[in-house]
Design an enzyme around this catalytic site. Structure first.
Site, PDB file in Angstrom:
ATOM      1  N   LEU A 244       0.869  -1.179   0.000  1.00 53.29           N
ATOM      2  CA  LEU A 244       0.000   0.000   0.000  1.00 53.29           C
ATOM      3  C   LEU A 244       0.902   1.223   0.000  1.00 53.29           C
ATOM      4  O   LEU A 244       1.981   1.204   0.601  1.00 53.29           O
ATOM      5  CB  LEU A 244      -0.889   0.031   1.254  1.00 53.29           C
ATOM      6  CG  LEU A 244      -1.998  -1.020   1.387  1.00 53.29           C
ATOM      7  CD1 LEU A 244      -2.719  -0.845   2.714  1.00 53.29           C
ATOM      8  CD2 LEU A 244      -2.986  -0.930   0.234  1.00 53.29           C
ATOM      9  N   ASP A 245       0.468   2.281  -0.668  1.00 51.79           N
ATOM     10  CA  ASP A 245       1.233   3.529  -0.631  1.00 51.79           C
ATOM     11  C   ASP A 245       1.394   3.992   0.809  1.00 51.79           C
ATOM     12  O   ASP A 245       0.548   3.699   1.662  1.00 51.79           O
ATOM     13  CB  ASP A 245       0.516   4.624  -1.434  1.00 51.79           C
ATOM     14  CG  ASP A 245       0.458   4.315  -2.921  1.00 51.79           C
ATOM     15  OD1 ASP A 245       1.241   3.469  -3.376  1.00 51.79           O
ATOM     16  OD2 ASP A 245      -0.381   4.921  -3.608  1.00 51.79           O
ATOM     17  N   ARG A 246       2.435   4.735   1.060  1.00 51.08           N
ATOM     18  CA  ARG A 246       2.738   5.165   2.419  1.00 51.08           C
ATOM     19  C   ARG A 246       1.572   5.907   3.067  1.00 51.08           C
ATOM     20  O   ARG A 246       1.272   5.715   4.245  1.00 51.08           O
ATOM     21  CB  ARG A 246       3.988   6.054   2.406  1.00 51.08           C
ATOM     22  CG  ARG A 246       4.454   6.504   3.785  1.00 51.08           C
ATOM     23  CD  ARG A 246       5.784   7.205   3.702  1.00 51.08           C
ATOM     24  NE  ARG A 246       6.267   7.605   5.017  1.00 51.08           N
ATOM     25  CZ  ARG A 246       7.453   8.153   5.251  1.00 51.08           C
ATOM     26  NH1 ARG A 246       8.283   8.358   4.228  1.00 51.08           N
ATOM     27  NH2 ARG A 246       7.816   8.488   6.466  1.00 51.08           N
TER      28      ARG A 246
ATOM     29  N   THR B 250      -1.608   5.662   2.252  1.00 59.54           N
ATOM     30  CA  THR B 250      -2.852   4.891   2.228  1.00 59.54           C
ATOM     31  C   THR B 250      -2.947   4.031   3.481  1.00 59.54           C
ATOM     32  O   THR B 250      -1.967   3.430   3.902  1.00 59.54           O
ATOM     33  CB  THR B 250      -2.906   3.998   0.975  1.00 59.54           C
ATOM     34  OG1 THR B 250      -2.794   4.810  -0.188  1.00 59.54           O
ATOM     35  CG2 THR B 250      -4.223   3.229   0.915  1.00 59.54           C
TER      36      THR B 250
ATOM     37  N   ARG C  80      -5.444   6.146  -7.727  1.00 51.48           N
ATOM     38  CA  ARG C  80      -5.165   7.578  -7.710  1.00 51.48           C
ATOM     39  C   ARG C  80      -5.097   8.149  -9.126  1.00 51.48           C
ATOM     40  O   ARG C  80      -5.661   9.219  -9.411  1.00 51.48           O
ATOM     41  CB  ARG C  80      -3.852   7.833  -6.964  1.00 51.48           C
ATOM     42  CG  ARG C  80      -3.904   7.415  -5.504  1.00 51.48           C
ATOM     43  CD  ARG C  80      -2.530   7.311  -4.875  1.00 51.48           C
ATOM     44  NE  ARG C  80      -1.853   8.611  -4.812  1.00 51.48           N
ATOM     45  CZ  ARG C  80      -0.617   8.767  -4.360  1.00 51.48           C
ATOM     46  NH1 ARG C  80       0.089   7.716  -3.964  1.00 51.48           N
ATOM     47  NH2 ARG C  80      -0.080   9.982  -4.323  1.00 51.48           N
TER      48      ARG C  80
END
Length: 313
Positions: free
Chosen positions: A142-144, A146, A244
């Protein structure tokens, strides 16, 4: 795993425990102290070989593979133990656990692993929490910024099985995202190929591009506000930054997105109390081997609930 080193190269034979792991993730762990950028450079240049052949960074290792690694300069590095407050937050974030799998509600702002200026992330923290564990590996990322459901495998066989589910889109992941403007109920899918790009600054960005990889996201309206829409999103494919970029591609960027979002919209939402990316992995359903389907839900963090309450007022 048997390792034979010479003055020029290293040869590593992959054991069953590391089968199914992406080679870039394996090297990030195996070549401790080597910058992440250098690892990707030697992968792209073909200096890393598997069974005497060139491979891509997303190649998944097989038991018995023989890796040829070029000589690398490892930096002296002191192992950093995550702060106790981080370990407590990770302990409190556990949503599901059995002998094979761990699912946590990843906090926003915490990277999934260390590297590129980040001393530690989720996986380093969990290994500190589970010092006796023989195997702990991220199933996905997961993105930082998120938050939400993140899976960690406790067995290599489970890691291979879940990676196969991810490749075949046999895993249902549902996200909640607050996007700019009023989303049209007619738009239920975004089918736009995505391609990674590296800017001159070294920053990685993803763009819609006809030469990119096929990428499909399904969007459903949850709640409409005056200047925004709360969406439930199912990423059918799992490309980097997919939700995104697809949201921005439709003209409805996600609130708080500093990379792909709208500055004016982000500024307006900050006045409503939003100080992070409004993207949350709310639910996942998986079929584990020899088990019934498992559904895990991560409640929306209180700061995001507070933003929605403010918008309702």
């Amino acid at each position: 795993m048997n390792t034979e080193k010479t003055a020029q190269v290293s040869h590593v034979e992959i054991s069953e425990d590391h089968a199914g792991q992406r080679i870039d993730n394996f090297l990030l762990t195996h070549l401790k102290g080597v910058p992440k950028s250098h690892i990707y450079r030697i992968l792209r240049s073909g200096e890393v070989r598997v069974n005497k052949g060139r491979i891509k960074p997303d190649y998944r290792l097989q038991a018995g593979d023989l890796l040829r690694l070029p000589p690398v300069q490892t930096a002296t590095r002191t192992e950093v133990t995550p702060h106790q407050s981080v370990l407590k937050a990770l302990q409190a974030s556990i949503l599901y656990e059995d002998a094979k799998l761990l699912v946590i509600n990843k906090p926003s702002g915490l990277a999934v692993h260390g590297g590129s200026g980040v001393q530690y992330g989720v996986i380093e923290g969990l290994r500190a929490l589970y010092p006796q564990a023989n195997f702990l590996e991220l199933v996905h990322r997961l993105d930082r910024e998120t938050s939400g459901c993140l899976m960690i495998a406790k067995k290599s066989s489970v890691l291979r099985q879940l990676h196969a589910y991810l490749r075949d889109a046999d895993m249902n992941k549902q996200y909640l995202a607050l996007v700019q403007g009023k989303w049209s109920a007619r738009v239920k899918q975004v089918n736009a190929p995505l391609r990674k790009n590296i800017l001159q600054s070294g920053e990685r960005v993803v763009r819609v591009n006809d030469d990119g990889k096929p990428s499909l996201s399904e969007f459903r309206i949850v709640e409409l506000f005056k200047q925004a829409t709360l969406m439930r999103v199912h990423p059918v494919t799992g490309r980097t930054h997919q939700i995104r970029v697809h949201a921005t591609h439709t003209g409805h960027p996600i609130a708080g997105d500093e990379k792909y979002g709208d500055d004016n919209f982000n500024r307006a939402l900050r006045q409503q109390g939003l100080n992070r990316l409004f993207l949350h992995a709310a639910e996942l359903t998986i079929q584990l081997p020899e088990q019934k389907p498992l559904t895990v839900k991560a409640p929306l963090p209180e700061p995001l609930e507070a933003v929605l309450a403010q918008l309702r007022r």
